[in-house]
Write an enzyme that holds these catalytic residues in place. Sequence first.
Site, PDB file in Angstrom:
ATOM      1  N   GLU A  50     -10.645  -2.165   7.312  1.00 19.92           N
ATOM      2  CA  GLU A  50      -9.840  -0.771   7.679  1.00 19.92           C
ATOM      3  C   GLU A  50     -10.874   0.230   7.966  1.00 19.92           C
ATOM      4  O   GLU A  50     -11.800   0.348   7.272  1.00 19.92           O
ATOM      5  CB  GLU A  50      -8.892  -0.231   6.222  1.00 19.92           C
ATOM      6  CG  GLU A  50      -8.056   0.577   6.676  1.00 19.92           C
ATOM      7  CD  GLU A  50      -7.407   1.027   5.176  1.00 19.92           C
ATOM      8  OE1 GLU A  50      -7.035   0.171   4.312  1.00 19.92           O
ATOM      9  OE2 GLU A  50      -7.190   2.207   5.012  1.00 19.92           O
ATOM     10  N   ASP A  61      -7.198  12.612   1.189  1.00 18.27           N
ATOM     11  CA  ASP A  61      -8.369  12.038   0.723  1.00 18.27           C
ATOM     12  C   ASP A  61      -8.832  12.854  -0.269  1.00 18.27           C
ATOM     13  O   ASP A  61      -8.857  14.118  -0.246  1.00 18.27           O
ATOM     14  CB  ASP A  61      -9.222  11.568   1.903  1.00 18.27           C
ATOM     15  CG  ASP A  61      -8.755  10.308   2.619  1.00 18.27           C
ATOM     16  OD1 ASP A  61      -8.634   9.311   2.025  1.00 18.27           O
ATOM     17  OD2 ASP A  61      -8.229  10.474   3.814  1.00 18.27           O
ATOM     18  N   TYR A 176       1.246  -1.169   2.635  1.00 19.95           N
ATOM     19  CA  TYR A 176       0.292  -0.718   1.874  1.00 19.95           C
ATOM     20  C   TYR A 176       0.867   0.241   0.543  1.00 19.95           C
ATOM     21  O   TYR A 176       1.312   1.220   0.875  1.00 19.95           O
ATOM     22  CB  TYR A 176      -0.486   0.215   2.791  1.00 19.95           C
ATOM     23  CG  TYR A 176      -1.902   0.814   2.010  1.00 19.95           C
ATOM     24  CD1 TYR A 176      -2.146   1.244   0.896  1.00 19.95           C
ATOM     25  CD2 TYR A 176      -2.936   0.757   2.799  1.00 19.95           C
ATOM     26  CE1 TYR A 176      -3.074   1.824   0.228  1.00 19.95           C
ATOM     27  CE2 TYR A 176      -4.213   1.376   2.517  1.00 19.95           C
ATOM     28  CZ  TYR A 176      -4.347   1.945   0.971  1.00 19.95           C
ATOM     29  OH  TYR A 176      -5.483   2.366   0.654  1.00 19.95           O
TER      30      TYR A 176
END
Lengths: 279, 410
Positions: A50, A61, A176
């Site tokens: 990834e 993030d 995911y």
Amino acid sequence: MTTRIDKRFAALREKGRAALVTFTTAGDPDYETSLALLKALPGAGADIIEMGMPFSDPMADGPAIQASSQRALKAGQTMKKTLRMIREFREGDQDTPLVLMGYYNPIYVYPVEGFIGDCIEAGVDGLIVVDVPPEQDDELCIPALEAGLNFIRLATPTTDAKRLPAVLENTSGFVYYVSIAGITGTAAPDTGEVHGAVARIKMQTELPVAVGFGVKTPEQARAIAAGADGVVVGSALVNALKASLDENDRPGAATVSSVTDLVRGLAEGLASSQTATVK
Amino acid sequence: MSNTAPPDTPNTYRSGPDERGHFGIYGGRFVAETLMPLILELEEAYERAKADPEFHAELKHMLVHYGGRPSPLYFAERLTQELGGAKIYFKRDELNHTGSHKINNCLGQILLARRMKKTRIIAETGAGQHGVAVATVAARYGLPCVIYMGCVDIERQAPNVFRMKLLGAEVHQVTAGAGTLKDAMNEALRDWVTNVHDTYYIIGTAAGPHPYPEMVRDFQSVIGEEVRVQMMEAEGRLPDTLVACIGGGSNAIGLFHPFLDDKDIAIYGVEAGGLGLGNPEEHCASMNGGKPGVLHGNRTYLLQNDDGQIIEGHSISAGLDYPGVGPEHSWLRDTGRVNYVAVTDAEALEAFQLCTRIEGIIPALEPSHALAHVQKLAPTLPADNLLVMNLCGRGDKDVFAVAKHLGVEM
């Protein structure tokens, strides 16, 4: 259509092993080092790669990946350079699945159609775009699927039973599962809860489920892998890379190996666990 | 100025957004999956509240008795004489409790947070006006509150930081990026995604994922609704011209929205031109110098480079120092209904001083931008043109920063 991602998961399933998905940011700390690292990842044990497309405002993030995006942008990384990096990688590797992960704005202004075409041409297998939920599927997800890219969706602890079908509907490649409600690289997930959530997702889809956010050590990865088809490790790799840089964020001789050593440890951890659990 | 072909003229400018939160191509819900269930829950809760007369009664009560509404519509006689031209009125939203229009929205949202049984409040702030308003309503309702504020803004708006702390809020300094409003918003979103179960995020402007742009606009529309009534009382007719400053654009949409379908009324939104529009890093005029993109949950005009990376921008005013704008403004720009212009730091600073000297009102640096455009516009209009400018905040918070710009030691 069977993609590189499908093939890789099928092969690992036969070996009884979960996939190690590695995340690093394209262009961190600079183009050449990042490309060298990318080329070294499969040999170190990364099953699926990834690559983060750096963005100025990575809202999902934590500090480690925020900083890595900043380093990459400061070193001149762009969307075009990220795709060029993947083309160069594909010259030597036709088998390892590669997924691009990022935020929508740089894709939107690229623009979408050109980006998807360039991804296919460069050898990208799938996209993970954090801020395009199913409610906006016609923007990017549907055109990407139609062009033959996998579109990998995030499911989270807040995705309840009612919502899960909508999340799964246009997902392909793998699901995911975000193991914590939060940002990358912060709290450690509770293994039991993660396994329960993955089991609930797998009742509704045939797709493999990989788990990420907060997985840092080989021990954690091994524990998570016991109840999932893959484990994503990102911030820990990015931190290892950061630790190898000098005070001006320049790479040293050990920059690539500092990351690949960690990847090797994680891969060995996964291999040993699965032979035990699969029989 | 426009690089976008004007779409067909709609029958009404007041029907947006559609059910998916779009104003034309703008708006929408571009958030991480973790937040998506909460955004949908918020939308449902807001729809229920909107249909509930009790909610409106409670909000009205608080706006009047706690917020100090209605704010006066004041004829700025000396400024009118000085500029020569349009008859200038100020909508005095700087007289509200906490010193700006921000309280209108905060009261609405905290009542909604209570209905949703959320027990913790977070917010971003630039100038600190929104942060102070959030800290104020959080204190009033006894809820813990965390305010995210960029380190640069903390320095230039020190009085507001102290106010928030006095009110019991925790002020988190954000050092990422340029340390201004955009970075504070990123950090607030990170907090929210981590604490979704108990936390309500009071967004301060008419931007963010649907339903925020609509909801904040609705709460701020009290400004324009009052102006309609007050101008009828004062002059027996509606105004001819409206002017307001635009950062995210909540005070402006609050003034404009009730008038959007009165097609003879000319409407001006004033962006922060910083040091000039020549360099994208030296202004915050996203609609005059940016292009459409996706940030903070919505599609809208953004300052960005060719690669889609967001540019920090610059403004003398912390409240306008944001690289985006509310999505409804982007749509109103493209349709041509509202004229979006820009004024520079220097022009705003000059207007600040003019207003203070001849009207005895110290305006915030944000509405000083609107005032600077009024200075240009009013002399071009006839004496019977009724112009309303939203004086959306008072300048007490800015006196130290202004002194510094004027080279005065305090």
